[in-house]
Motif scaffolding. Structure first.
Motif, short mmCIF file in Angstrom:
data_model
loop_
_atom_site.label_atom_id
_atom_site.label_comp_id
_atom_site.label_asym_id
_atom_site.label_seq_id
_atom_site.Cartn_x
_atom_site.Cartn_y
_atom_site.Cartn_z
N VAL A 144 31.92 51.23 48.90
CA VAL A 144 31.97 49.77 49.03
C VAL A 144 33.37 49.30 48.62
CG1 VAL A 144 30.95 47.57 48.37
CG2 VAL A 144 29.50 49.62 48.51
N VAL A 145 33.97 48.53 49.52
CA VAL A 145 35.34 48.03 49.32
C VAL A 145 35.30 46.51 49.26
CG1 VAL A 145 37.70 48.01 50.24
CG2 VAL A 145 36.19 49.99 50.68
N GLY A 146 35.94 45.93 48.25
CA GLY A 146 36.00 44.48 48.13
C GLY A 146 37.44 43.99 48.21
N PHE A 147 37.58 42.71 48.38
CA PHE A 147 38.88 42.04 48.39
C PHE A 147 38.92 41.04 47.25
CE2 PHE A 147 41.68 42.78 52.09
CZ PHE A 147 40.96 43.80 52.68
N ALA A 148 40.10 40.77 46.74
CA ALA A 148 40.26 39.73 45.73
C ALA A 148 41.55 38.99 45.98
CB ALA A 148 40.26 40.34 44.34
N ALA A 149 41.46 37.71 46.13
CA ALA A 149 42.65 36.85 46.23
C ALA A 149 42.84 36.24 44.85
CB ALA A 149 42.43 35.77 47.28
N GLU A 150 43.94 36.59 44.21
CA GLU A 150 44.12 36.17 42.81
C GLU A 150 45.44 35.43 42.62
OE1 GLU A 150 41.89 36.65 40.50
OE2 GLU A 150 40.62 38.20 41.38
N THR A 151 45.45 34.55 41.64
CA THR A 151 46.70 33.96 41.17
C THR A 151 46.84 34.32 39.69
OG1 THR A 151 45.54 31.91 40.66
CG2 THR A 151 46.69 32.00 42.77
N GLY A 152 48.06 34.48 39.22
CA GLY A 152 48.28 34.69 37.79
C GLY A 152 48.20 33.36 37.06
N ASP A 153 47.83 33.39 35.78
CA ASP A 153 47.78 32.17 34.98
C ASP A 153 47.98 32.53 33.51
OD1 ASP A 153 45.35 33.18 34.00
OD2 ASP A 153 44.20 32.14 35.54
N GLU A 154 47.73 31.59 32.60
CA GLU A 154 47.95 31.83 31.17
C GLU A 154 47.04 32.95 30.67
OE1 GLU A 154 46.83 28.63 32.26
OE2 GLU A 154 48.92 28.29 32.83
N GLN A 155 45.87 33.13 31.33
CA GLN A 155 44.91 34.14 30.87
C GLN A 155 45.33 35.56 31.28
OE1 GLN A 155 43.41 30.91 31.21
NE2 GLN A 155 43.43 31.32 29.01
N GLY A 156 46.27 35.67 32.20
CA GLY A 156 46.69 37.01 32.59
C GLY A 156 47.32 37.04 33.96
N VAL A 158 47.94 38.61 37.92
CA VAL A 158 47.10 38.90 39.08
C VAL A 158 46.36 40.23 38.87
CG1 VAL A 158 47.22 39.55 41.52
CG2 VAL A 158 48.51 37.58 40.70
N LEU A 159 47.11 41.24 38.40
CA LEU A 159 46.51 42.57 38.22
C LEU A 159 45.47 42.59 37.09
CD1 LEU A 159 49.19 45.37 38.66
CD2 LEU A 159 46.97 45.15 39.78
N ASP A 160 45.74 41.87 36.01
CA ASP A 160 44.76 41.79 34.91
C ASP A 160 43.43 41.26 35.43
OD1 ASP A 160 46.66 42.60 33.06
OD2 ASP A 160 47.23 40.53 32.54
N HIS A 161 43.50 40.16 36.19
CA HIS A 161 42.29 39.56 36.73
C HIS A 161 41.58 40.53 37.67
CE1 HIS A 161 42.84 35.66 35.01
NE2 HIS A 161 44.02 35.50 35.55
N ALA A 162 42.38 41.24 38.48
CA ALA A 162 41.80 42.13 39.48
C ALA A 162 41.10 43.32 38.84
CB ALA A 162 42.89 42.60 40.43
N ARG A 163 41.69 43.86 37.76
CA ARG A 163 41.05 45.00 37.06
C ARG A 163 39.69 44.60 36.52
NH1 ARG A 163 46.67 45.75 34.48
NH2 ARG A 163 47.63 47.27 35.86
N VAL A 164 39.61 43.40 35.98
CA VAL A 164 38.33 42.90 35.46
C VAL A 164 37.33 42.74 36.60
CG1 VAL A 164 37.21 40.93 34.35
CG2 VAL A 164 39.40 41.78 33.47
N LYS A 165 37.81 42.19 37.73
CA LYS A 165 36.92 41.95 38.88
C LYS A 165 36.40 43.26 39.45
CE LYS A 165 37.43 38.31 41.22
NZ LYS A 165 37.93 37.21 42.06
N VAL A 176 43.72 43.84 46.40
CA VAL A 176 44.12 42.64 45.67
C VAL A 176 45.31 41.99 46.37
CG1 VAL A 176 44.84 41.74 43.45
CG2 VAL A 176 43.44 43.81 43.56
N ASN A 177 45.16 40.73 46.72
CA ASN A 177 46.26 39.96 47.29
C ASN A 177 46.65 38.87 46.30
OD1 ASN A 177 44.40 40.16 50.27
ND2 ASN A 177 46.30 41.25 49.93
N ALA A 178 47.95 38.75 46.07
CA ALA A 178 48.43 37.60 45.31
C ALA A 178 48.44 36.41 46.27
CB ALA A 178 49.83 37.86 44.78
N VAL A 179 47.84 35.30 45.87
CA VAL A 179 47.79 34.12 46.73
C VAL A 179 48.48 32.96 46.06
CG1 VAL A 179 45.74 34.81 48.00
CG2 VAL A 179 45.50 33.48 45.90
N GLY A 180 48.67 31.89 46.83
CA GLY A 180 49.46 30.76 46.36
C GLY A 180 50.84 30.90 46.97
N ASP A 181 51.60 29.82 47.02
CA ASP A 181 52.94 29.80 47.64
C ASP A 181 52.91 30.33 49.07
OD1 ASP A 181 53.61 29.24 44.99
OD2 ASP A 181 54.12 31.34 44.60
N GLY A 182 51.84 30.04 49.83
CA GLY A 182 51.80 30.45 51.23
C GLY A 182 51.62 31.94 51.45
#
Ligand code: C5P
Length: 226
Positions: A144-156, A158-165, A176-182
């Motif tokens: 099973v393969v998933g996708f994650a569109a993430e933005t970085g923030d004060e909590q961590g 992009v990669l930190d969020h993705a590892r948790v997800k 994992v795709n970094a999103v925002g800024d087009g």
């Protein structure tokens, strides 16, 4: 020419965005173009896989050559189709942008504006997490393969969020795709990281969506062969 290394492998891929109806003419939607999921389907078919594409709404993309396509609209329709197709699949990829919420009620007639009545308030219900359900229900050996569109923030980052997800969803691979800024959405190119459940991480350089698709299928082939 591409390797025929997915010969005999049955893959099911979701792509595009869902639309959640408010009334017969209006819906809540998102900006997914469907291009990344369609590229995954096209490349898998070129590499010899038996491909079913469960397609939500896209920028009017033509059905990819060599794939069986099932068109759906809402998250609940996409869920039905994915569960039915996953029951006989070796690999399941959730690339669709599934709405997290849907209007709690769908009006039978077009919602009217009125100077006498108050303006409407939309109540939302949460949609099921289809990827989490597919992981829960997976057949032995199914990937099973998933996708994650993430933005970085004060909590961590992009990669930190993705590892948790990746851990939370229990998928074998997370793109994992970094999103925002087009970035990523509505564009021809994509970049990011590919995280595997065994802790392996590789970065995917900016390139055509078909290029990212090839990287994902390379990783899948590696996991199937083991
Ligand atoms: O939690 P998040 O929406 O960021 O997760 C993205 C991944 O989960 C994608 O693979 C997407 O297709 C899937 N997803 C899902 N059902 C939802 C929301 C997202 O399967 N309701």
């Amino acid at each position: 020419a591409l390797p025929r290394d997915l010969e005999g492998v049955r893959v099911v891929i979701s792509a595009g965005g869902t639309r959640e109806p408010l009334d017969p003419v209006r819906y809540l939607g998102n900006r997914s173009s469907g291009k990344q999921g369609y590229a995954l389907a096209r490349v898998a078919a070129q590499r010899g896989a038996e491909v079913t594409l469960v397609a939500g709404h896209t920028v009017a993309l033509p059905d990819p050559a060599g794939a069986t396509v099932r068109h759906v609209s809402t998250a609940l329709e996409l869920r039905e189709a994915m569960h039915a197709e996953a029951a006989s699949a070796d690999v399941v990829v959730m690339a669709a942008a599934v709405a997290d919420f849907r209007p709690a009620t769908r009006a039978d007639v077009k919602i009217k504006k009125s100077d006498e009545l108050p303006d409407p308030v939309v109540t939302l219900d949460r949609n099921p997490d289809i990827l989490a359900e597919l992981v829960r229900d997976r057949r032995p050996g199914q990937l099973v393969v998933g996708f994650a569109a993430e933005t970085g923030d004060e909590q961590g980052s992009v990669l930190d969020h993705a590892r948790v997800k990746l851990k939370r969803k229990g998928a074998d691979l997370l793109v994992v795709n970094a999103v925002g800024d087009g970035k990523a959405f509505e564009t021809e190119d994509n970049s990011g990281w590919l995280l595997a459940a065994d802790g392996t991480e590789r970065s995917i350089p900016l390139g055509a969506k078909a290029q990212l698709a090839s990287t994902v299928w390379d990783a899948v082939v590696g996991l199937i062969k083991r």
